[in-house]
Scaffold this motif. Structure first.
Motif, PDB file in Angstrom:
ATOM      1  N   GLU A   9      32.624  49.092  -2.810  1.00 27.09           N
ATOM      2  CA  GLU A   9      33.535  50.205  -3.172  1.00 27.09           C
ATOM      3  C   GLU A   9      32.928  50.970  -4.337  1.00 27.09           C
ATOM      4  O   GLU A   9      32.531  50.356  -5.340  1.00 27.09           O
ATOM      5  CB  GLU A   9      34.899  49.596  -3.534  1.00 27.09           C
ATOM      6  CG  GLU A   9      35.892  50.497  -4.217  1.00 27.09           C
ATOM      7  CD  GLU A   9      36.385  51.632  -3.350  1.00 27.09           C
ATOM      8  OE1 GLU A   9      35.850  52.755  -3.518  1.00 27.09           O
ATOM      9  OE2 GLU A   9      37.286  51.401  -2.524  1.00 27.09           O
ATOM     10  N   ASP A  10      32.862  52.287  -4.224  1.00 30.57           N
ATOM     11  CA  ASP A  10      32.255  53.092  -5.292  1.00 30.57           C
ATOM     12  C   ASP A  10      33.283  53.604  -6.300  1.00 30.57           C
ATOM     13  O   ASP A  10      32.920  54.110  -7.359  1.00 30.57           O
ATOM     14  CB  ASP A  10      31.461  54.269  -4.702  1.00 30.57           C
ATOM     15  CG  ASP A  10      32.354  55.241  -3.953  1.00 30.57           C
ATOM     16  OD1 ASP A  10      33.281  54.773  -3.245  1.00 30.57           O
ATOM     17  OD2 ASP A  10      32.133  56.452  -4.060  1.00 30.57           O
ATOM     18  N   ASP A  53      34.573  49.884   1.786  1.00 29.22           N
ATOM     19  CA  ASP A  53      34.952  51.300   1.707  1.00 29.22           C
ATOM     20  C   ASP A  53      34.075  52.072   2.694  1.00 29.22           C
ATOM     21  O   ASP A  53      32.913  51.733   2.902  1.00 29.22           O
ATOM     22  CB  ASP A  53      34.713  51.782   0.259  1.00 29.22           C
ATOM     23  CG  ASP A  53      35.091  53.231   0.045  1.00 29.22           C
ATOM     24  OD1 ASP A  53      35.978  53.751   0.755  1.00 29.22           O
ATOM     25  OD2 ASP A  53      34.498  53.860  -0.862  1.00 29.22           O
ATOM     26  N   GLN A  55      33.851  55.674   2.659  1.00 31.78           N
ATOM     27  CA  GLN A  55      33.250  56.811   1.941  1.00 31.78           C
ATOM     28  C   GLN A  55      32.446  56.296   0.758  1.00 31.78           C
ATOM     29  O   GLN A  55      32.973  56.117  -0.342  1.00 31.78           O
ATOM     30  CB  GLN A  55      34.347  57.766   1.463  1.00 31.78           C
ATOM     31  CG  GLN A  55      35.020  58.498   2.594  1.00 31.78           C
ATOM     32  CD  GLN A  55      36.221  59.287   2.123  1.00 31.78           C
ATOM     33  OE1 GLN A  55      37.272  58.727   1.841  1.00 31.78           O
ATOM     34  NE2 GLN A  55      36.066  60.596   2.019  1.00 31.78           N
ATOM     35  N   LEU A  56      31.166  56.050   1.020  1.00 29.99           N
ATOM     36  CA  LEU A  56      30.256  55.558  -0.012  1.00 29.99           C
ATOM     37  C   LEU A  56      29.110  56.550  -0.158  1.00 29.99           C
ATOM     38  O   LEU A  56      28.739  57.217   0.812  1.00 29.99           O
ATOM     39  CB  LEU A  56      29.690  54.184   0.392  1.00 29.99           C
ATOM     40  CG  LEU A  56      30.656  52.998   0.392  1.00 29.99           C
ATOM     41  CD1 LEU A  56      30.047  51.825   1.144  1.00 29.99           C
ATOM     42  CD2 LEU A  56      31.031  52.597  -1.030  1.00 29.99           C
TER      43      LEU A  56
HETATM   44 MN    MN Z   1      34.552  55.613  -1.769  1.00 31.95          MN
END
Ligand code: MN
Length: 132
Positions: A9-10, A53, A55-56
């Motif tokens: 997770e970013d 996640d 969206q990385l």
């Molecule tokens: Mn993300």
């Protein structure tokens, strides 16, 4: 038996919330902020489950799921996508990429730990606070 869950997770806030909720149940959470370090950390730490996640930066979650599935040592580990994508077809794309399941953001703090634990293989060791 490992009580380790890997979170890829970013986003700092999501990382904080997920870690807080799972540690409260007795899980140990290890974190990677991007796909390549997530795959490397999966090999190093042998988690019981991976939260991913989608969206990385750089390598997206679909590519990360494919990389995890391509490694025979990592293939048995359940991978659960956690994503704010709500477009039709995203769920299918997650599953096609090799994820076992899909949880939508925003996370429901009350329900989240049990939703995650539902993806553990039958008979997997669970901390005392987790659902059987
Ligand atoms: Mn993300």
């Amino acid at each position: 038996m490992s009580r380790r869950i890997l979170l890829i997770e970013d986003n700092e806030q999501n990382r904080y919330l997920v870690t807080f909720l799972l540690e409260a149940r007795g899980w140990e959470v290890v974190h990677a902020p991007d796909g390549p370090s997530g795959v490397a950390l999966a090999r190093e730490t042998a988690p019981v489950l991976i939260l991913l996640d989608i969206q990385l930066p750089g390598m997206d979650g679909y590519a990360v799921a494919q990389a995890l599935r391509a490694d025979p040592a990592l293939d048995p580990i359940p991978v659960v996508a956690v994503t704010s994508y709500a477009m039709p077809g995203d769920r299918e794309r997650c599953l096609e990429s090799g994820c076992n399941g899909y949880l939508e953001k925003p996370i429901d703090p009350q329900a989240f730990p049990a939703q995650v634990e539902a993806f553990l293989p039958p008979g997997a060791a669970r901390p005392e606070g987790a659902v059987p």
